[in-house]
Design an enzyme around this catalytic site. Structure first.
Site, mmCIF file in Angstrom:
data_model
loop_
_atom_site.group_PDB
_atom_site.id
_atom_site.type_symbol
_atom_site.label_atom_id
_atom_site.label_comp_id
_atom_site.label_asym_id
_atom_site.label_seq_id
_atom_site.Cartn_x
_atom_site.Cartn_y
_atom_site.Cartn_z
ATOM 1 N N SER A 184 0.814 -1.218 0.053
ATOM 2 C CA SER A 184 -0.081 -0.154 0.165
ATOM 3 C C SER A 184 0.887 1.277 0.031
ATOM 4 O O SER A 184 1.429 1.526 0.961
ATOM 5 C CB SER A 184 -0.966 0.215 1.203
ATOM 6 O OG SER A 184 -1.378 1.311 1.378
HETATM 7 N N1 GSH Z 1 -7.394 8.441 2.431
HETATM 8 C C1 GSH Z 1 -6.580 7.255 2.618
HETATM 9 C C2 GSH Z 1 -6.731 6.248 1.605
HETATM 10 C C3 GSH Z 1 -6.074 4.906 1.979
HETATM 11 C C4 GSH Z 1 -6.154 3.866 1.028
HETATM 12 O O1 GSH Z 1 -6.560 4.164 0.104
HETATM 13 N N2 GSH Z 1 -5.675 2.607 1.345
HETATM 14 C C5 GSH Z 1 -5.806 1.380 0.520
HETATM 15 C C6 GSH Z 1 -4.862 0.705 0.444
HETATM 16 S S1 GSH Z 1 -3.476 1.387 -0.563
HETATM 17 C C7 GSH Z 1 -6.976 0.848 1.114
HETATM 18 O O2 GSH Z 1 -6.973 -0.044 2.027
HETATM 19 N N3 GSH Z 1 -8.287 1.009 0.824
HETATM 20 C C8 GSH Z 1 -9.428 0.631 1.472
HETATM 21 C C9 GSH Z 1 -10.654 1.309 1.171
HETATM 22 O O3 GSH Z 1 -10.536 2.693 0.556
HETATM 23 O O4 GSH Z 1 -11.531 0.960 1.561
HETATM 24 C C10 GSH Z 1 -5.336 7.937 2.915
HETATM 25 O O5 GSH Z 1 -4.921 8.795 2.283
HETATM 26 O O6 GSH Z 1 -4.244 7.255 3.481
#
Ligand code: GSH
Length: 240
Positions: free
Chosen positions: A17
């Protein structure tokens, strides 16, 4: 006057990630300086979290996938973290189980290398677009993280052992029990209670929960090169 007690913050993560890389670097950078926390790194398996929580990788929504490529580029620039989109992310996306097992094997025997090894995997995937499919790739990352040849050979054997698989499953379940559906999953322990946070974009909220003053985001565009890896970060200042 006695130093204030550090509060425990668990970071559940998978090196697949890119958002988690940002969360990881920011937490490592500020664990003592700003947030004064006992940061516990807990490698888990995001594929398992997705499956058990009924979630799907966000990039499976086409518009989100397109947005994320741009978003990640901008975030990398903002934080000074050298994020580059891998050419074939599709194959990486479903392939980090062995990587996380190797990381777990190292964490169980040599936790002092967990942080640097995690970073080296992010470098491979998200900076250099290098493969993470073969034992040789894990060995290369571990060597760069500073592990000796014996420790690397042992971890390569150990990653297939049941207790290592179980420990990865245990951290994955712990995160799920705290409500996880993605990565990074951050659990802050505050006065006997736990607060879960999803994402690398909630640090002002984490600070509030930890009873710290609010953080101002980079001021005057000053970016300083900070660590030996050549990663630089935005410079933060506390404000009221
Ligand atoms: N808004 C979060 C997004 C994080 C994200 O999208 N993580 C992904 C993995 S790269 C995930 O697990 N997403 C699950 C989801 O959006 O439901 C950030 O800026 O960190």
């Amino acid at each position: 006057m006695a130093a204030p007690m550090k509060k425990t913050v668990e970071l559940f993560y998978d090196v697949v990630s890119p958002y988690t890389w940002i969360g990881f670097e920011v937490l490592c950078r500020y664990r003592t300086k700003w947030l004064n926390m006992d940061l516990q790194l807990k490698p888990f398996f995001l594929g398992g979290v997705m499956k058990e929580s009924g979630n799907k990788p966000p990039a499976m929504v086409p518009n989100k996938g397109v947005y994320m490529i741009k978003d990640i580029q901008r975030l990398g620039k903002y934080y000074g973290i050298p994020l580059n989109q891998p050419k074939d992310f599709g194959s990486v996306m479903f392939g980090t189980l062995p990587v996380q097992r190797f990381l777990t094997a190292v964490d169980m025997a040599h936790p002092e290398y967990t942080e640097e090894l995690s970073r080296q995997f992010w470098f491979r995937i998200w900076k250099n677009d290098e493969p993470v499919t073969d034992p040789q790739h894990y060995a290369e990352a571990a060597k760069k993280a500073g592990l000796c040849d014996d420790a690397i050979a042992t971890a390569l054997k150990r990653m297939k052992d049941q207790d290592v698989k179980d420990r990865l499953a245990q951290y994955t379940k712990q995160a799920l029990d705290e409500g996880a559906f993605g990565s990074p999953w951050i659990v802050a322990h505050i006065n006997g209670k736990k607060e879960s946070i999803f994402g690398s974009d909630r640090f002002p909220i984490l600070a509030m929960l930890l009873g710290k003053r609010r953080m101002a985001w980079p001021i005057k565009g000053i970016i300083e090169a900070l660590n030996k890896q050549g990663i630089c970060f935005g410079k933060f200042f506390e404000v009221n």
